[in-house]
Design a protein around this motif. Structure first.
Motif, PDB file in Angstrom:
ATOM      1  N   LYS A 128       0.746  -1.152   0.062  1.00 32.58           N
ATOM      2  CA  LYS A 128       0.067  -0.205   0.043  1.00 32.58           C
ATOM      3  C   LYS A 128       0.745   1.171   0.040  1.00 32.58           C
ATOM      4  CE  LYS A 128      -4.602   0.173   1.815  1.00 32.58           C
ATOM      5  NZ  LYS A 128      -5.201   0.288   3.189  1.00 32.58           N
ATOM      6  N   SER A 129       0.715   2.150  -0.768  1.00 32.82           N
ATOM      7  CA  SER A 129       1.375   3.473  -0.999  1.00 32.82           C
ATOM      8  C   SER A 129       0.703   4.665  -1.363  1.00 32.82           C
ATOM      9  CB  SER A 129       2.623   2.859  -1.826  1.00 32.82           C
ATOM     10  OG  SER A 129       3.708   4.117  -1.765  1.00 32.82           O
ATOM     11  N   LYS A 130       0.934   5.795  -0.691  1.00 32.21           N
ATOM     12  CA  LYS A 130       0.744   6.986  -1.213  1.00 32.21           C
ATOM     13  C   LYS A 130       1.695   7.884  -1.356  1.00 32.21           C
ATOM     14  CE  LYS A 130      -3.900   7.830   0.851  1.00 32.21           C
ATOM     15  NZ  LYS A 130      -4.721   8.444   1.677  1.00 32.21           N
ATOM     16  N   PRO A 131       1.910   8.641  -2.905  1.00 37.67           N
ATOM     17  CA  PRO A 131       2.706   9.402  -3.128  1.00 37.67           C
ATOM     18  C   PRO A 131       2.928  10.533  -2.114  1.00 37.67           C
ATOM     19  CG  PRO A 131       1.848   8.760  -4.978  1.00 37.67           C
ATOM     20  CD  PRO A 131       1.076   8.413  -3.761  1.00 37.67           C
ATOM     21  N   GLY A 132       4.232  10.713  -1.473  1.00 37.74           N
ATOM     22  CA  GLY A 132       4.432  11.737  -0.405  1.00 37.74           C
ATOM     23  C   GLY A 132       4.177  11.274   0.907  1.00 37.74           C
ATOM     24  N   ARG A 133       3.408  10.331   1.011  1.00 38.67           N
ATOM     25  CA  ARG A 133       3.241   9.687   2.321  1.00 38.67           C
ATOM     26  C   ARG A 133       3.779   8.816   2.975  1.00 38.67           C
ATOM     27  NH1 ARG A 133      -2.254  11.505   3.860  1.00 38.67           N
ATOM     28  NH2 ARG A 133      -1.948  10.510   5.931  1.00 38.67           N
ATOM     29  N   GLY A 134       4.169   7.646   2.197  1.00 37.70           N
ATOM     30  CA  GLY A 134       4.938   6.277   2.469  1.00 37.70           C
ATOM     31  C   GLY A 134       4.126   5.181   2.000  1.00 37.70           C
ATOM     32  N   THR A 135       4.853   4.177   2.331  1.00 38.69           N
ATOM     33  CA  THR A 135       4.660   2.972   1.767  1.00 38.69           C
ATOM     34  C   THR A 135       4.540   1.618   2.913  1.00 38.69           C
ATOM     35  OG1 THR A 135       5.861   3.360  -0.235  1.00 38.69           O
ATOM     36  CG2 THR A 135       5.442   1.004   0.244  1.00 38.69           C
ATOM     37  N   ARG A 136       3.602   0.899   2.735  1.00 42.09           N
ATOM     38  CA  ARG A 136       3.569  -0.180   3.724  1.00 42.09           C
ATOM     39  C   ARG A 136       3.547  -1.572   3.035  1.00 42.09           C
ATOM     40  NH1 ARG A 136      -1.750  -1.564   7.482  1.00 42.09           N
ATOM     41  NH2 ARG A 136      -2.162  -2.334   5.227  1.00 42.09           N
ATOM     42  N   VAL A 137       4.526  -2.434   3.419  1.00 42.17           N
ATOM     43  CA  VAL A 137       4.515  -3.675   2.931  1.00 42.17           C
ATOM     44  C   VAL A 137       4.006  -4.703   3.791  1.00 42.17           C
ATOM     45  CG1 VAL A 137       6.185  -5.660   1.774  1.00 42.17           C
ATOM     46  CG2 VAL A 137       6.326  -2.928   1.141  1.00 42.17           C
ATOM     47  N   VAL A 138       3.341  -5.628   3.432  1.00 36.67           N
ATOM     48  CA  VAL A 138       2.925  -6.547   4.548  1.00 36.67           C
ATOM     49  C   VAL A 138       3.090  -8.003   3.906  1.00 36.67           C
ATOM     50  CG1 VAL A 138       1.044  -7.688   5.715  1.00 36.67           C
ATOM     51  CG2 VAL A 138       0.937  -5.226   5.615  1.00 36.67           C
ATOM     52  N   MET A 139       3.762  -8.722   4.462  1.00 37.41           N
ATOM     53  CA  MET A 139       4.134 -10.233   4.010  1.00 37.41           C
ATOM     54  C   MET A 139       3.634 -11.272   5.007  1.00 37.41           C
ATOM     55  SD  MET A 139       7.736  -9.169   2.922  1.00 37.41           S
ATOM     56  CE  MET A 139       8.939  -8.484   4.383  1.00 37.41           C
ATOM     57  N   LYS A 140       3.268 -12.388   4.296  1.00 36.91           N
ATOM     58  CA  LYS A 140       2.923 -13.371   5.455  1.00 36.91           C
ATOM     59  C   LYS A 140       3.585 -14.680   4.740  1.00 36.91           C
ATOM     60  CE  LYS A 140      -1.414 -11.403   6.692  1.00 36.91           C
ATOM     61  NZ  LYS A 140      -2.933 -11.219   6.446  1.00 36.91           N
ATOM     62  N   LYS A 141       3.866 -15.517   5.634  1.00 35.53           N
ATOM     63  CA  LYS A 141       4.363 -16.913   5.357  1.00 35.53           C
ATOM     64  C   LYS A 141       4.011 -18.039   6.581  1.00 35.53           C
ATOM     65  CE  LYS A 141       8.811 -19.124   4.027  1.00 35.53           C
ATOM     66  NZ  LYS A 141       8.411 -19.159   2.641  1.00 35.53           N
ATOM     67  N   LYS A 142       3.587 -19.061   6.120  1.00 34.72           N
ATOM     68  CA  LYS A 142       3.281 -20.173   6.844  1.00 34.72           C
ATOM     69  C   LYS A 142       4.174 -20.772   7.019  1.00 34.72           C
ATOM     70  CE  LYS A 142      -0.441 -23.270   8.634  1.00 34.72           C
ATOM     71  NZ  LYS A 142      -1.926 -23.223   8.517  1.00 34.72           N
ATOM     72  N   LEU A 143       4.830 -21.272   8.169  1.00 34.54           N
ATOM     73  CA  LEU A 143       5.884 -22.251   8.387  1.00 34.54           C
ATOM     74  C   LEU A 143       5.380 -23.796   8.358  1.00 34.54           C
ATOM     75  CD1 LEU A 143       7.893 -20.321  11.304  1.00 34.54           C
ATOM     76  CD2 LEU A 143       8.216 -20.237   8.626  1.00 34.54           C
ATOM     77  N   SER A 144       6.362 -24.408   7.908  1.00 36.57           N
ATOM     78  CA  SER A 144       5.893 -25.854   7.825  1.00 36.57           C
ATOM     79  C   SER A 144       5.662 -26.643   9.110  1.00 36.57           C
ATOM     80  CB  SER A 144       7.173 -26.898   6.989  1.00 36.57           C
ATOM     81  OG  SER A 144       8.144 -26.688   7.704  1.00 36.57           O
ATOM     82  N   ALA A 145       5.206 -27.578   9.547  1.00 36.08           N
ATOM     83  CA  ALA A 145       4.748 -28.236  10.569  1.00 36.08           C
ATOM     84  C   ALA A 145       5.914 -28.749  11.155  1.00 36.08           C
ATOM     85  CB  ALA A 145       3.790 -29.603  10.563  1.00 36.08           C
ATOM     86  N   LEU A 146       5.921 -28.552  12.644  1.00 33.13           N
ATOM     87  CA  LEU A 146       7.330 -29.284  13.223  1.00 33.13           C
ATOM     88  C   LEU A 146       7.560 -30.693  13.127  1.00 33.13           C
ATOM     89  CD1 LEU A 146       7.529 -27.377  16.532  1.00 33.13           C
ATOM     90  CD2 LEU A 146       9.044 -26.950  14.769  1.00 33.13           C
ATOM     91  N   PRO A 147       8.378 -31.235  12.784  1.00 28.33           N
ATOM     92  CA  PRO A 147       8.441 -32.759  13.016  1.00 28.33           C
ATOM     93  C   PRO A 147       8.022 -33.350  14.389  1.00 28.33           C
ATOM     94  CG  PRO A 147      10.729 -31.865  12.859  1.00 28.33           C
ATOM     95  CD  PRO A 147       9.818 -30.783  12.908  1.00 28.33           C
ATOM     96  N   VAL A 148       7.346 -34.387  14.152  1.00 29.06           N
ATOM     97  CA  VAL A 148       7.126 -34.879  15.570  1.00 29.06           C
ATOM     98  C   VAL A 148       8.179 -35.580  16.262  1.00 29.06           C
ATOM     99  CG1 VAL A 148       5.284 -36.685  16.445  1.00 29.06           C
ATOM    100  CG2 VAL A 148       4.586 -35.502  14.432  1.00 29.06           C
ATOM    101  N   THR A 149       8.277 -35.347  17.449  1.00 32.26           N
ATOM    102  CA  THR A 149       9.431 -35.797  18.082  1.00 32.26           C
ATOM    103  C   THR A 149       8.819 -37.082  19.155  1.00 32.26           C
ATOM    104  OG1 THR A 149       8.975 -34.296  19.926  1.00 32.26           O
ATOM    105  CG2 THR A 149      10.823 -34.117  18.239  1.00 32.26           C
ATOM    106  N   ARG A 150       9.415 -38.015  19.203  1.00 37.55           N
ATOM    107  CA  ARG A 150       8.827 -39.300  20.128  1.00 37.55           C
ATOM    108  C   ARG A 150       9.678 -39.409  21.562  1.00 37.55           C
ATOM    109  NH1 ARG A 150       7.105 -43.428  16.195  1.00 37.55           N
ATOM    110  NH2 ARG A 150       7.049 -42.241  14.136  1.00 37.55           N
TER     111      ARG A 150
END
Lengths: 150, 118
Positions: A128-150
């Motif tokens: 999202k950006s407005k000239p003269g006002r600034g920019t906002r970058v939003v990024m998302k990532k889902k991490l993989s499931a943790l390995p099951v520990t026994r």
């Protein structure tokens, strides 16, 4: 669908010195590390943060120093939300700026691949950006499931 | 601890190798860009190799650095190659489609015909 809950968050503000690009990567990766991401996931996140912070440094605050705010939220479904915000010159046309190889850099040493790399490394990217006002970058990532520990 | 971006030069025959170490981001790339260009102007080699084997991090600024050196080398009629990227660096090069633009070599800078890369 189960609602996801934010389990931890942080916010940091850094002046747009280019030396802070690596500081931003280090801070975000140290914080995200508590979710035990894989080495590759952490490398992807570091690169995405680097691209967003460099955009603010090089384009947002061209020839001036301003503050870059980085916010990170971790969720209980192992997803990560990273926001990089500046109050710089902004982007005229976000859609055009996000095209591969697009650059406004005058000396021709920028590849114009920043947003393309973020899109590849993260699950979602919103700018999202407005000239003269600034920019906002939003990024998302889902991490993989943790390995099951026994 | 952050590894400063540095460049070390080696000359073998008429090929200049610029071995880049550390983190190649916008900050790092800016530091070494002029050094590489200066060395090329002084040495006037027939070929230039950017050795990436000791690069610990690279983002799109590294792509810019490589493309910039490639276009300068082409203008001067020099051959150009990038050598030994780590898996992480290779991923960035591939995403940027660099394998279609510059020659990327692994091992002892020799291609499949056993000829020197540059």
């Amino acid at each position: 669908m189960k609602k996801k809950n934010c389990i931890n968050s942080m916010r940091v503000s850094l002046p747009s010195f280019s030396v802070n690009e690596s500081a931003a990567r280090a801070i975000v990766s140290a914080f995200v590390a508590q979710l035990n991401p894989t080495f590759d996931e952490l490398s992807d996140i570091k690169c995405a943060v680097s691209e967003a912070v460099t955009n603010s440094t090089v384009h947002g605050y061209r020839n001036v120093i301003g503050q870059i705010t980085i916010g990170v939220r971790l969720f209980d479904d192992r997803s990560v939300r990273i926001e990089v915000k500046d109050k710089g010159r902004g982007i005229e046309d976000v859609e055009v700026a996000m095209q591969p190889l697009f650059t406004t850099d005058p000396d021709g040493e920028r590849s114009g691949m920043g947003f393309t790399l973020i899109e590849n490394f993260m699950d979602t990217l919103a700018v999202k950006s407005k000239p003269g006002r600034g920019t906002r970058v939003v990024m998302k990532k889902k991490l993989s499931a943790l390995p099951v520990t026994r | 601890m952050k590894e400063e971006c540095k460049v070390i030069f080696r000359t073998s025959g008429d090929v200049l190798t610029a071995a880049i170490t550390g983190e190649v981001d916008h900050h790092g790339a800016r530091r070494i860009r002029a050094k590489i260009d200066e060395e090329v102007m002084t040495e006037r080699p027939r070929g230039l190799v950017l050795d990436l084997s000791r690069v610990s991090f690279m983002d799109s600024s590294g792509i810019g650095l490589i493309l910039g050196r490639f276009s300068k080398a082409s203008e001067m009629g020099m051959s150009f190659a990038v050598s030994n990227p780590s898996d992480g660096t290779k991923k960035i090069l591939d995403l940027a489609g660099m394998d279609r633009i510059v020659r990327i070599v692994c091992g002892k800078y020799r291609d499949e015909r056993g000829e020197k890369a540059v």
